[in-house]
Scaffold this motif. Structure first.
Motif, mmCIF file in Angstrom:
data_model
loop_
_atom_site.group_PDB
_atom_site.id
_atom_site.type_symbol
_atom_site.label_atom_id
_atom_site.label_comp_id
_atom_site.label_asym_id
_atom_site.label_seq_id
_atom_site.Cartn_x
_atom_site.Cartn_y
_atom_site.Cartn_z
ATOM 1 N N SER A 190 0.709 -1.008 -0.150
ATOM 2 C CA SER A 190 0.014 -0.015 -0.055
ATOM 3 C C SER A 190 0.916 1.285 0.111
ATOM 4 O O SER A 190 0.512 2.282 -0.542
ATOM 5 N N ALA A 191 2.106 1.108 0.426
ATOM 6 C CA ALA A 191 3.081 2.370 0.686
ATOM 7 C C ALA A 191 3.497 2.617 -0.869
ATOM 8 O O ALA A 191 3.421 3.679 -1.122
ATOM 9 N N ALA A 192 4.029 1.341 -1.328
ATOM 10 C CA ALA A 192 4.507 1.622 -2.802
ATOM 11 C C ALA A 192 3.375 2.122 -3.815
ATOM 12 O O ALA A 192 3.648 3.048 -4.454
ATOM 13 N N ARG A 193 2.287 1.580 -3.548
ATOM 14 C CA ARG A 193 1.153 2.206 -4.670
ATOM 15 C C ARG A 193 0.884 3.588 -4.162
ATOM 16 O O ARG A 193 0.796 4.483 -5.188
ATOM 17 N N TRP A 194 0.728 4.041 -2.923
ATOM 18 C CA TRP A 194 0.767 5.456 -2.884
ATOM 19 C C TRP A 194 1.706 6.459 -3.237
ATOM 20 O O TRP A 194 1.641 7.474 -4.088
ATOM 21 N N LEU A 195 3.057 5.769 -3.076
ATOM 22 C CA LEU A 195 4.324 6.403 -3.455
ATOM 23 C C LEU A 195 4.309 6.745 -4.940
ATOM 24 O O LEU A 195 4.879 7.677 -5.819
ATOM 25 N N ARG A 196 3.842 5.679 -5.604
ATOM 26 C CA ARG A 196 3.930 5.777 -7.139
ATOM 27 C C ARG A 196 3.007 7.009 -7.757
ATOM 28 O O ARG A 196 3.121 7.365 -8.860
ATOM 29 N N GLU A 197 1.857 7.255 -6.835
ATOM 30 C CA GLU A 197 1.055 8.212 -7.220
ATOM 31 C C GLU A 197 1.667 9.599 -7.113
ATOM 32 O O GLU A 197 1.209 10.458 -7.834
ATOM 33 N N LEU A 198 2.704 9.649 -6.454
ATOM 34 C CA LEU A 198 3.556 11.022 -6.247
ATOM 35 C C LEU A 198 4.501 11.355 -7.367
ATOM 36 O O LEU A 198 4.994 12.205 -7.305
ATOM 37 N N VAL A 199 4.857 10.278 -8.071
ATOM 38 C CA VAL A 199 6.073 10.590 -8.933
ATOM 39 C C VAL A 199 5.420 10.384 -10.367
ATOM 40 O O VAL A 199 4.330 9.756 -10.574
ATOM 41 N N PRO A 200 6.231 10.916 -11.332
ATOM 42 C CA PRO A 200 5.603 10.803 -12.944
ATOM 43 C C PRO A 200 5.543 9.465 -13.054
ATOM 44 O O PRO A 200 6.218 8.460 -12.444
ATOM 45 N N ALA A 201 4.356 9.047 -13.965
ATOM 46 C CA ALA A 201 4.034 7.763 -14.145
ATOM 47 C C ALA A 201 5.161 6.854 -14.687
ATOM 48 O O ALA A 201 5.299 5.831 -14.307
ATOM 49 N N ARG A 202 6.100 7.393 -15.437
ATOM 50 C CA ARG A 202 7.181 6.524 -15.933
ATOM 51 C C ARG A 202 7.852 6.002 -15.146
ATOM 52 O O ARG A 202 8.655 4.858 -14.953
ATOM 53 N N TYR A 203 8.435 6.758 -13.742
ATOM 54 C CA TYR A 203 9.136 6.190 -12.846
ATOM 55 C C TYR A 203 8.508 5.118 -11.766
ATOM 56 O O TYR A 203 9.048 4.190 -11.527
ATOM 57 N N GLY A 204 7.074 5.075 -11.814
ATOM 58 C CA GLY A 204 6.536 4.125 -10.988
ATOM 59 C C GLY A 204 6.676 2.860 -11.915
ATOM 60 O O GLY A 204 6.341 1.760 -11.084
ATOM 61 N N ASP A 205 6.951 2.609 -13.111
ATOM 62 C CA ASP A 205 7.105 1.455 -13.855
ATOM 63 C C ASP A 205 8.240 0.855 -13.788
ATOM 64 O O ASP A 205 8.628 -0.240 -14.234
ATOM 65 N N TYR A 206 9.488 1.717 -13.260
ATOM 66 C CA TYR A 206 10.639 1.244 -13.345
ATOM 67 C C TYR A 206 10.881 0.041 -12.126
ATOM 68 O O TYR A 206 10.486 0.114 -11.125
ATOM 69 N N PRO A 207 11.532 -1.024 -12.835
ATOM 70 C CA PRO A 207 11.596 -2.346 -11.965
ATOM 71 C C PRO A 207 12.317 -2.198 -10.805
ATOM 72 O O PRO A 207 12.075 -2.500 -9.734
ATOM 73 N N VAL A 208 13.343 -1.501 -10.602
ATOM 74 C CA VAL A 208 14.075 -1.147 -9.574
ATOM 75 C C VAL A 208 13.453 -0.338 -8.569
ATOM 76 O O VAL A 208 13.506 -0.672 -7.305
ATOM 77 N N LEU A 209 12.702 0.524 -9.120
ATOM 78 C CA LEU A 209 11.926 1.300 -7.934
ATOM 79 C C LEU A 209 10.557 0.418 -7.370
ATOM 80 O O LEU A 209 10.270 0.659 -6.351
ATOM 81 N N VAL A 210 10.103 -0.395 -8.301
ATOM 82 C CA VAL A 210 9.085 -1.287 -7.827
ATOM 83 C C VAL A 210 9.315 -2.379 -6.916
ATOM 84 O O VAL A 210 8.912 -2.776 -5.809
ATOM 85 N N ARG A 211 10.691 -2.729 -6.991
ATOM 86 C CA ARG A 211 11.304 -3.792 -6.067
ATOM 87 C C ARG A 211 11.653 -3.287 -4.865
ATOM 88 O O ARG A 211 11.721 -4.044 -3.878
ATOM 89 N N HIS A 212 12.355 -1.981 -4.857
ATOM 90 C CA HIS A 212 12.819 -1.312 -3.523
ATOM 91 C C HIS A 212 12.068 -0.188 -3.334
ATOM 92 O O HIS A 212 12.378 1.125 -3.594
ATOM 93 N N PRO A 213 11.038 -0.387 -2.552
ATOM 94 C CA PRO A 213 10.234 0.795 -2.344
ATOM 95 C C PRO A 213 10.683 1.953 -1.451
ATOM 96 O O PRO A 213 10.200 2.869 -1.798
ATOM 97 N N VAL A 214 11.973 1.642 -0.723
ATOM 98 C CA VAL A 214 12.812 2.871 -0.259
ATOM 99 C C VAL A 214 13.227 3.594 -1.345
ATOM 100 O O VAL A 214 13.226 4.861 -1.188
ATOM 101 N N LEU A 215 13.824 3.120 -2.477
ATOM 102 C CA LEU A 215 14.087 3.919 -3.525
ATOM 103 C C LEU A 215 13.130 4.917 -4.103
ATOM 104 O O LEU A 215 13.194 6.017 -4.330
#
Length: 126
Positions: free
Chosen positions: A29-54
């Motif tokens: 749920s944290a990662a889903r919320w964080l993805r809403e805060l960044v431009p859409a293209r960043y939310g799909d990068y595998p490294v960001l999806v796998r590492h919510p801290v990034l």
């Protein structure tokens, strides 16, 4: 064997879209919320999806940039907007909008910091 669910007090800055730390699927749920805060293209990068801290780090940077933009728009509205032919009533409305947005963004920044801290705590306990 089910894992025990532990919960941490979240406080007023904790986003309501994010489950409490320690609850089932809270990181998702944290990662889903964080993805809403960044431009859409960043939310799909595998490294960001796998590492919510990034993802949280990038969201912090993104929100800080948006705060800078809102501050600049607020600080320059009275000088710049008349030169663009914007009527005084619209300028006043714009100033109120920018001020409200700045407050909203500052709240989001505090929320991102809270989520980031919880994610780091989780990562640090492994």
């Amino acid at each position: 064997m089910p894992m025990p669910v532990t919960s941490t007090r979240t406080g007023p800055d904790w986003p309501r879209q994010v489950k409490a730390p320690g609850s089932h699927d809270w990181e998702r749920s944290a990662a889903r919320w964080l993805r809403e805060l960044v431009p859409a293209r960043y939310g799909d990068y595998p490294v960001l999806v796998r590492h919510p801290v990034l993802l949280a780090r990038h969201a912090q940077i993104q929100v800080q940039q948006e705060i800078r933009v809102a501050r600049t728009a607020l600080q320059t509205a009275r000088c710049d907007l008349p030169r663009l032919g914007v009527p005084e009533s619209v300028i006043e409305h714009s100033i109120k909008l920018y001020a409200a947005e700045l407050l909203h963004l500052q709240h989001i920044a505090r929320s991102v910091r809270a989520v980031t801290g919880a994610l780091q705590g989780r990562a640090g306990s492994r």
